[in-house]
Write a protein that holds these residues in place. Structure first.
Motif, PDB file in Angstrom:
ATOM      1  N   ALA A 596       0.829  -1.204   0.000  1.00 22.79           N
ATOM      2  CA  ALA A 596       0.000   0.000   0.000  1.00 22.79           C
ATOM      3  C   ALA A 596       0.863   1.254   0.000  1.00 22.79           C
ATOM      4  N   GLN A 597       1.903   1.256   0.828  1.00 20.27           N
ATOM      5  CA  GLN A 597       2.800   2.405   0.857  1.00 20.27           C
ATOM      6  C   GLN A 597       3.536   2.565  -0.468  1.00 20.27           C
ATOM      7  N   ARG A 598       3.927   1.438  -1.050  1.00 24.30           N
ATOM      8  CA  ARG A 598       4.638   1.510  -2.329  1.00 24.30           C
ATOM      9  C   ARG A 598       3.726   2.051  -3.423  1.00 24.30           C
ATOM     10  N   SER A 599       2.458   1.621  -3.442  1.00 27.25           N
ATOM     11  CA  SER A 599       1.527   2.106  -4.453  1.00 27.25           C
ATOM     12  C   SER A 599       1.283   3.598  -4.297  1.00 27.25           C
ATOM     13  N   ALA A 600       1.147   4.052  -3.046  1.00 28.85           N
ATOM     14  CA  ALA A 600       0.937   5.480  -2.824  1.00 28.85           C
ATOM     15  C   ALA A 600       2.172   6.283  -3.217  1.00 28.85           C
ATOM     16  N   ARG A 601       3.362   5.726  -2.984  1.00 32.97           N
ATOM     17  CA  ARG A 601       4.584   6.442  -3.345  1.00 32.97           C
ATOM     18  C   ARG A 601       4.737   6.556  -4.852  1.00 32.97           C
ATOM     19  N   LEU A 602       4.420   5.473  -5.577  1.00 33.31           N
ATOM     20  CA  LEU A 602       4.557   5.502  -7.031  1.00 33.31           C
ATOM     21  C   LEU A 602       3.543   6.432  -7.681  1.00 33.31           C
ATOM     22  N   LYS A 603       2.399   6.638  -7.025  1.00 33.86           N
ATOM     23  CA  LYS A 603       1.387   7.526  -7.579  1.00 33.86           C
ATOM     24  C   LYS A 603       1.833   8.989  -7.569  1.00 33.86           C
ATOM     25  N   THR A 604       2.891   9.279  -6.831  1.00 32.14           N
ATOM     26  CA  THR A 604       3.407  10.651  -6.811  1.00 32.14           C
ATOM     27  C   THR A 604       4.267  10.962  -8.027  1.00 32.14           C
ATOM     28  N   PHE A 605       4.610   9.925  -8.810  1.00 28.18           N
ATOM     29  CA  PHE A 605       5.420  10.118 -10.007  1.00 28.18           C
ATOM     30  C   PHE A 605       4.508  10.201 -11.226  1.00 28.18           C
ATOM     31  N   SER A 645       7.155  -6.037 -12.527  1.00 27.14           N
ATOM     32  CA  SER A 645       8.543  -6.469 -12.322  1.00 27.14           C
ATOM     33  C   SER A 645       9.110  -6.031 -10.999  1.00 27.14           C
ATOM     34  N   GLY A 646       8.421  -5.079 -10.316  1.00 30.47           N
ATOM     35  CA  GLY A 646       8.887  -4.649  -9.002  1.00 30.47           C
ATOM     36  C   GLY A 646      10.154  -3.835  -9.029  1.00 30.47           C
ATOM     37  N   LEU A 647      10.385  -3.118 -10.146  1.00 33.81           N
ATOM     38  CA  LEU A 647      11.625  -2.352 -10.254  1.00 33.81           C
ATOM     39  C   LEU A 647      11.480  -0.929  -9.750  1.00 33.81           C
ATOM     40  N   GLY A 648      10.269  -0.506  -9.432  1.00 38.08           N
ATOM     41  CA  GLY A 648      10.095   0.858  -8.963  1.00 38.08           C
ATOM     42  C   GLY A 648      10.078   1.823 -10.120  1.00 38.08           C
ATOM     43  N   PRO A 649      10.176   3.111  -9.877  1.00 33.91           N
ATOM     44  CA  PRO A 649      10.125   4.112 -10.946  1.00 33.91           C
ATOM     45  C   PRO A 649      11.336   4.022 -11.835  1.00 33.91           C
ATOM     46  N   PRO A 650      11.159   4.274 -13.139  1.00 31.83           N
ATOM     47  CA  PRO A 650      12.329   4.276 -14.032  1.00 31.83           C
ATOM     48  C   PRO A 650      13.289   5.377 -13.665  1.00 31.83           C
ATOM     49  N   LEU A 651      14.543   5.216 -14.135  1.00 35.76           N
ATOM     50  CA  LEU A 651      15.593   6.145 -13.740  1.00 35.76           C
ATOM     51  C   LEU A 651      15.327   7.550 -14.241  1.00 35.76           C
ATOM     52  N   ASP A 652      14.671   7.674 -15.405  1.00 31.21           N
ATOM     53  CA  ASP A 652      14.447   9.010 -15.920  1.00 31.21           C
ATOM     54  C   ASP A 652      13.283   9.713 -15.247  1.00 31.21           C
ATOM     55  N   GLN A 653      12.524   8.967 -14.394  1.00 22.99           N
ATOM     56  CA  GLN A 653      11.427   9.592 -13.683  1.00 22.99           C
ATOM     57  C   GLN A 653      11.718   9.741 -12.207  1.00 22.99           C
ATOM     58  N   ALA A 654      12.698   8.987 -11.684  1.00 28.06           N
ATOM     59  CA  ALA A 654      12.980   9.044 -10.252  1.00 28.06           C
ATOM     60  C   ALA A 654      13.666  10.343  -9.899  1.00 28.06           C
TER      61      ALA A 654
END
Length: 654
Positions: A596-605, A645-654
């Motif tokens: 849940a925390q990960r989904s909320a964090r990714l929604k900020t990108f 894939s669980g890789l998180g945000p891409p490098l060009d968006q992080a």
């Protein structure tokens, strides 16, 4: 219409006023120097306008004053002051030896006065000799060379990678008997800084700035008449690309000074990389710092042999985060044939750490005082270690001859001790050189106290106890400047383990906790054939330790290791090294958080593919689809959301 005319008149008036102010501002910038302090010292002004945080800073080291930009445009590390001080001391003694054969004496500031005071206070006979020398005619007086003056028969020095020119300027101001100093660097900004620093220190008559590839510059000086007497190479990382050119550009009997800061490679973390750069496999061991020195000497000698030349080490230092070697280069076909017998392979046990050396060649005496060379016979070990039964690793080849010329080291030590105010790090130089004079020259590599005790899981004996036991057994033992707990001895490994078995009997180890296949169990299962005596001997305590010299440097400051590579305009140019490390810490580690925390964090990108019109996920996308008109779809193929894939945000968006 009148209102429109008024607006037009105001616009033209403001535009002309703005142009006039800009012209006056630029005129003031041209007339006034950007750094008045630099202009007062004679340095030329910097043409480009610099922001306040990028202004130059004046740094004093030795007798030199150097202007450094605050930005990371030119490399500088204050911890290397010991390196530069030691280099000045070594080149001074080298110049004394070389110019003495030409009838020239060098005069070092502060050295002659001290010698005269000692002579006058010791014997009256020296007074008479001094008066006699004063009464000699000017023609009978020997020629002398002083600092900051050109010596026509002096040494020609090249600093291949000068950066700010600090080292070259210190050579010109602190070393007598120099004909010229070439401060070379491939960076145009570095060469501009060298020009300013040369003018700042008034050494333009000695120091010649040069912008060229160091390899090409040295290759252009291969002729005997154009070679340099001293070549100094202090690169960022490995000097391997410059060694081939350096051994050809140094004069007969000239001095080659080389620094290596890629200690991770030389210490065995990447053996294949070490082989590609230096032609040798490095092993992970407690003696890795001395092995690094020997690998560098092997690489230098190997490259010199290609041109019928060979090296003779004068001084080899392992300090802080680098190694530094000073070698002389000679030419001789007969001596080159003996180079194979100076190299050796290393067989190191992976269990107990015992090592054995295997020479690559063998030199034997023959009739007519001519040596006969042949291939060596080996290996010196069995497939399994005779002490613990483990296998061996193969390292090298490396230099197996002495690392230092003890006579030359004694001259440098005597000169530094007689004039301690010459260098800021004189105390450390005295301590390190004193330990070097106490080292066993004919014993390569060493063991350490913690290595021996941890192998058999027993308490660690004191340094004096182990040294005393070796001396009582009839062996030689010494320290090593490369490691504080080093035990350099000519005792065979079997005798060393016998001493440790005797020590274990005084501090027993619980055998039931040892595995039968462990090195400790196999070593302790054998009864010692040598009865060790741990009574402290007076000669077990080294003189450098008794005198309390600064032998092993503690960390001089926080974050004292290698500085970042000079990159003009980089984002981390004005960032402190501590802040940069905190920023980059754990950047490649997966964050430990619930879905849940990960989904909320990714929604900020924001979703980049949604903006391009190529996102096919819709509401299932892990990133935010901010409101707005998406761009038309391109010809790029649609890609899946990386959430699965669980890789998180891409490098060009992080």
């Amino acid at each position: 219409m009148p209102r429109a005319k008024i607006l037009l008149w105001l616009s033209l008036t403001l535009r002309s006023s703005r142009s006039l102010c800009r012209a006056r501002y630029m005129e003031g910038q041209v007339q006034e120097p950007s750094n008045p302090a630099v202009m007062e010292n004679g340095a030329e002004t910097c043409r480009e306008e610099r922001p306040p945080e990028a202004q130059e800073t004046i740094i004093t080291e030795g007798t030199a004053k150097i202007a450094f930009p605050s930005a990371n445009e030119v490399f500088y590390n204050p911890v290397q002051e010991f390196n530069r001080d030691l280099t000045c001391a070594v080149i001074t003694e080298f110049a004394r030896i070389q110019l003495q054969t030409r009838g020239i004496q060098i005069r070092v500031p502060g050295e002659d006065i001290l010698k005269i005071v000692v002579d006058l206070s010791e014997q009256e006979e020296d007074k008479a000799e001094l008066k006699e020398t004063e009464n000699l005619t000017q023609g009978d007086q020997p020629r002398t060379a002083t600092v900051k003056e050109i010596c026509e028969e002096g040494l020609r020095v090249l600093e291949g990678l000068a950066a700010s020119g600090l080292r070259s300027i210190r050579f010109a101001q602190e070393i007598p008997g120099l004909q010229s100093v070439v401060a070379n660097d491939a960076s145009s900004k570095a060469v501009d800084l060298i020009h300013r620093n040369v003018q700042l220190n008034n050494v333009a008559h000695l120091v010649q700035p040069s912008q060229a590839d160091a390899r090409i510059l040295m290759y252009q000086h291969q002729k005997v008449s154009e070679r340099f007497d001293v070549i100094d190479l202090d690169p960022y990382g490995s000097p391997a690309p410059f060694l081939d050119a350096a051994v050809q550009a140094v004069s007969e009997g000239g001095l080659l000074c080389v620094t290596c800061t890629d200690m991770a490679v030389l210490a065995g973390n990447s053996g294949e990389t070490c082989y590609s750069k230096y032609g040798a496999m490095a092993l992970k061991s407690r003696a890795c710092h001395e092995m690094a020195l020997r690998i560098v000497l092997h690489s230098l000698d190997l490259r010199a042999n290609c041109y019928q030349r060979f090296v003779v080490p004068l001084l080899s230092i392992s300090a802080d985060f680098y190694v530094r070697v000073f070698v002389r280069v000679f030419t001789g076909q007969a001596k080159v044939k003996a180079s194979a017998s100076k190299q050796a392979l290393v067989f190191q046990c992976v269990g107990c750490g015992a090592f054995h050396l295997q020479r690559l060649g063998r030199a034997s005496g023959a009739s007519g005082n001519r040596a006969k060379f042949s291939a060596a016979c080996g290996p010196p070990v069995a497939p399994e270690c005779q002490h613990c039964g483990q296998r061996h690793q193969l390292g090298g080849p490396m230099w197996a001859e002495p690392l230092h010329d003890l006579d030359f080291v004694g001259r440098v030590l005597e000169a530094v001790s007689a004039n301690p105010g010459r260098f800021h790090t004189s105390e450390r130089i005295r301590g390190v050189l004193s330990v070097i004079t106490e080292e066993l020259p004919d014993v390569p590599l060493y063991y350490t106290l913690d290595q021996l005790s941890s192998t058999i899981h027993c308490n660690t004996p004191s340094l004096l106890q182990l040294r005393s036991a070796l001396l009582h057994a009839g062996f030689r033992v010494s320290l090593s400047h490369a490691c504080k707990n080093a035990v350099k001895t000519d005792a065979p490994t079997s005798a060393l383990w016998d001493i440790m078995r005797c020590w274990e009997k005084q501090c027993p180890v619980k055998r039931e906790r040892l595995s039968e296949t462990s090195p400790a169990f196999r070593i302790l299962s054998v009864e010692p054939s040598l009865q060790a005596n741990f009574t402290i001997r007076e000669d077990a305590n080294p003189r450098s330790r008794q005198r309390g010299l600064k032998r092993f440097q503690v960390n001089p400051e926080a974050n004292w290791g290698p500085r970042p590579r000079a990159r003009p305009g980089s984002k981390a140019a004005g960032m402190a090294i501590g802040e940069k490390r905190m920023l980059l810490q754990n950047k490649r580690k997966e964050l430990t958080e619930d879905p849940a925390q990960r989904s909320a964090r990714l929604k900020t990108f924001p979703c980049k593919r949604f903006k391009e019109g190529t996102c096919q996920q819709g509401d299932q996308c892990c990133y935010s689809h901010s409101p707005g008109t998406p761009q038309p779809a391109t010809h790029a193929a649609p890609m899946d959301c990386p959430e699965a894939s669980g890789l998180g945000p891409p490098l060009d968006q992080a």
